[in-house]
Design a protein around this motif. Sequence first.
Motif, short mmCIF file in Angstrom:
data_model
loop_
_atom_site.label_atom_id
_atom_site.label_comp_id
_atom_site.label_asym_id
_atom_site.label_seq_id
_atom_site.Cartn_x
_atom_site.Cartn_y
_atom_site.Cartn_z
N LEU A 89 -11.51 14.21 0.17
CA LEU A 89 -11.41 13.46 -1.08
C LEU A 89 -10.05 12.79 -1.18
O LEU A 89 -9.02 13.45 -1.11
N ALA A 90 -10.06 11.48 -1.34
CA ALA A 90 -8.84 10.73 -1.60
C ALA A 90 -9.18 9.68 -2.65
O ALA A 90 -10.33 9.55 -3.06
N TYR A 91 -8.18 8.95 -3.10
CA TYR A 91 -8.44 7.95 -4.14
C TYR A 91 -7.40 6.84 -4.04
O TYR A 91 -6.31 7.03 -3.51
N VAL A 92 -7.79 5.67 -4.53
CA VAL A 92 -6.86 4.54 -4.55
C VAL A 92 -6.85 3.96 -5.97
O VAL A 92 -7.89 3.82 -6.60
N VAL A 93 -5.62 3.69 -6.46
CA VAL A 93 -5.45 3.05 -7.77
C VAL A 93 -5.16 1.58 -7.52
O VAL A 93 -4.21 1.25 -6.80
N ILE A 116 0.88 -1.18 0.00
CA ILE A 116 0.00 0.00 0.00
C ILE A 116 0.91 1.23 0.00
O ILE A 116 1.65 1.46 0.96
N GLU A 117 0.89 1.97 -1.11
CA GLU A 117 1.76 3.15 -1.25
C GLU A 117 0.97 4.40 -0.89
O GLU A 117 0.03 4.78 -1.58
N LEU A 119 -1.01 -0.98 -4.39
CA LEU A 119 -2.23 -0.18 -4.31
C LEU A 119 -1.79 1.23 -3.95
O LEU A 119 -1.15 1.44 -2.91
N TYR A 120 -2.09 2.17 -4.80
CA TYR A 120 -1.57 3.54 -4.67
C TYR A 120 -2.65 4.45 -4.10
O TYR A 120 -3.74 4.55 -4.65
N ILE A 121 -2.34 5.14 -2.97
CA ILE A 121 -3.31 6.08 -2.38
C ILE A 121 -2.81 7.51 -2.55
O ILE A 121 -1.67 7.83 -2.21
N GLY A 122 -3.68 8.35 -3.08
CA GLY A 122 -3.40 9.79 -3.18
C GLY A 122 -4.52 10.56 -2.50
O GLY A 122 -5.63 10.03 -2.31
N THR A 123 -4.25 11.79 -2.11
CA THR A 123 -5.28 12.59 -1.43
C THR A 123 -5.23 14.04 -1.89
O THR A 123 -4.18 14.53 -2.28
#
Length: 465
Positions: free
Chosen positions: A308-312, A265-266, A293-297
Motif C-alpha cells: 500500500l502506497a499513496y500519492v498526493v 516527485i517527493e 507530487l508527494y509519495i508516501g508508503t
Amino acid sequence: MPIYRQIYWRFRDAIVSGKLRAGERVPSVRTLAAELNLARGTVEAAYQMLIGEGYLVSHGPAGTMVAHDLYPAEPPVLEAVVTEHESLVHTGVLPLPLQMGLPALDAFPRKLWIRLASRTLRQGGLDGLVYPDPRGHASLRTALAGYLGIARGISCSSDQIFVCAGYRACLELIYRSLLRVGDHGWFEEPGYFIAREFLKEIGLEPVPIPVDSAGLDVQAAMGMAPDARFALVTPSHQSPLGVSLTLPRRQALLDWAMAQESWIIEDDYDSEYRYRGRPLPALKSLDSQGRVLYIGTFSKVLMPGLRLAYVVVPQAQVKRFAYMADTLQNHCPHVLQSTVATFIEEGHFGRHIKKMRALYPQRRALLIEALLDTLGSAAHIDPQAGGMHIIVRLAPEYDDRIIADRAQKAGLAVQALSRWYAGPETSKGLLLGFTNVQNKTQSASLAARLHQCFQVSADKTHHHS
C-alpha cells in the motif's frame, strides 16, 4: 486435491508440455474410469473442465481429442535477457538479517491488526463486493488527509490522494498522467536504484545529479539538465546518504519547477523516523504553486506485505489522475485499505510510530556498538539524524562490492553503497538495516559474521596490489 482436479492437471500438464500433441485422441471416459478404478462421473468432471477451457475437443462417437488451435508448447523467446547478476526485487521469502527498508517485524501489533481486519470483514457491506473506487477506499483517503495535515504539514483534501499498490505503482500513475516517453528528469546521485531502473524501464531518462551534505545540488542540476520535465527527490532523508535537503535548496527546487512548469516527485519513504529534533515538514508543505507530487508508503511504517502506497497530487491534476487510475486498474484489496483506515482513525497508527521512534534508536545503538567493537579501524559509521539503516564507511584497502557479495553468500542482506551510483564517481560503504536487530547477542553475532567477510576482502585486495 479432489481426484477430478488431479486428472485435469495431469492432462493439462501433458498437453502444455507437448507430451500429448494436437489431434491426439485421449481415452474415453469409460476406458479411463475402468483403468483408474474410478467412478465415471469423476473422469467426466475432469474432461468437462478440459473441454470448457479449450484443451480437449469432443467429436461425439469419434472420441475426444487434443485441440488443434492451442498455443505452441515451446516457451516463447523473451526479448529481455536477464543476466545472472540481476535478481528479483521481491521474492516472497523471509528477509535476511540487516535487510534495508524493513520495519521491525517483531514489533508489529499483529493481534490488534487481526482483530481490526476481522471486524472489517464482519462489518463489510455491498461496497466490498462491487468494483472498488480506483482512487482508493474513501475512508483511507480521508484518514490520510487528516494524518498528513498533522504529521507532515501537508494541507490536502481526500480527493487529492490516490492509493496505489506500492511505490512503483505510484511512479507509474504519475508517469501515465503527466509525462511522456523520453522525458528527462533529475535523479539523485547516489539514489534509490530500484526507482532509477523503473524510470528507465518505462522510457524516462533519469539524469544523475550530485548529492552533497545539503542534499540534491539544484544549481548543478540546472546546469546539467535545465529543461528536465521532472525531479525525483528524497528531501527529508536522502536515500541512501541520509542528509536532508536544506531550506534554500528546497526553495530553489520549487522556483525551478514553477519557472519550467516541471514536476517534483517527493519520495517521503521514512521521514517519520527522525531521532534528533522534530521530523522535518514535507517539501509538499511549501508547494504553493501545485508542482509537487508527494509519495508516501506503508511498507516502512507498518509492513511491506500490505503493498500500500499513496500519492498526493495538486488539485488541478485530480481529474487527470482519476481517469488514469481508472484505466490502470491499480487496485489494492478493499479489506486492507479499510483496516488501515481504522488503524489510523482509532489512534493505533500514531501510537505505533511513537513506539518505533523509541525502539529504533536503541536497535541502532546496539548494532553500531557491536560493529565498532568488532571492526575497529577497518570502518567508521556515518552520523545520521534518522532513518532505518546505517552507512559503514570503509578503510581505503577494502572494496564494498566484494564485502557485500561475500556477506550475501554468508546470509546477510548487506548492500554496497557504490552500487547506488549511476556514474563512475562513487563513494564506498556498506548499507545495513538495523530495525530487526533485537538484542546484544544478535548484534554481536551479526557483526562477527560481517567481520569475516572483511578479512576475506582485505586478503583479496592485498593480493591484487
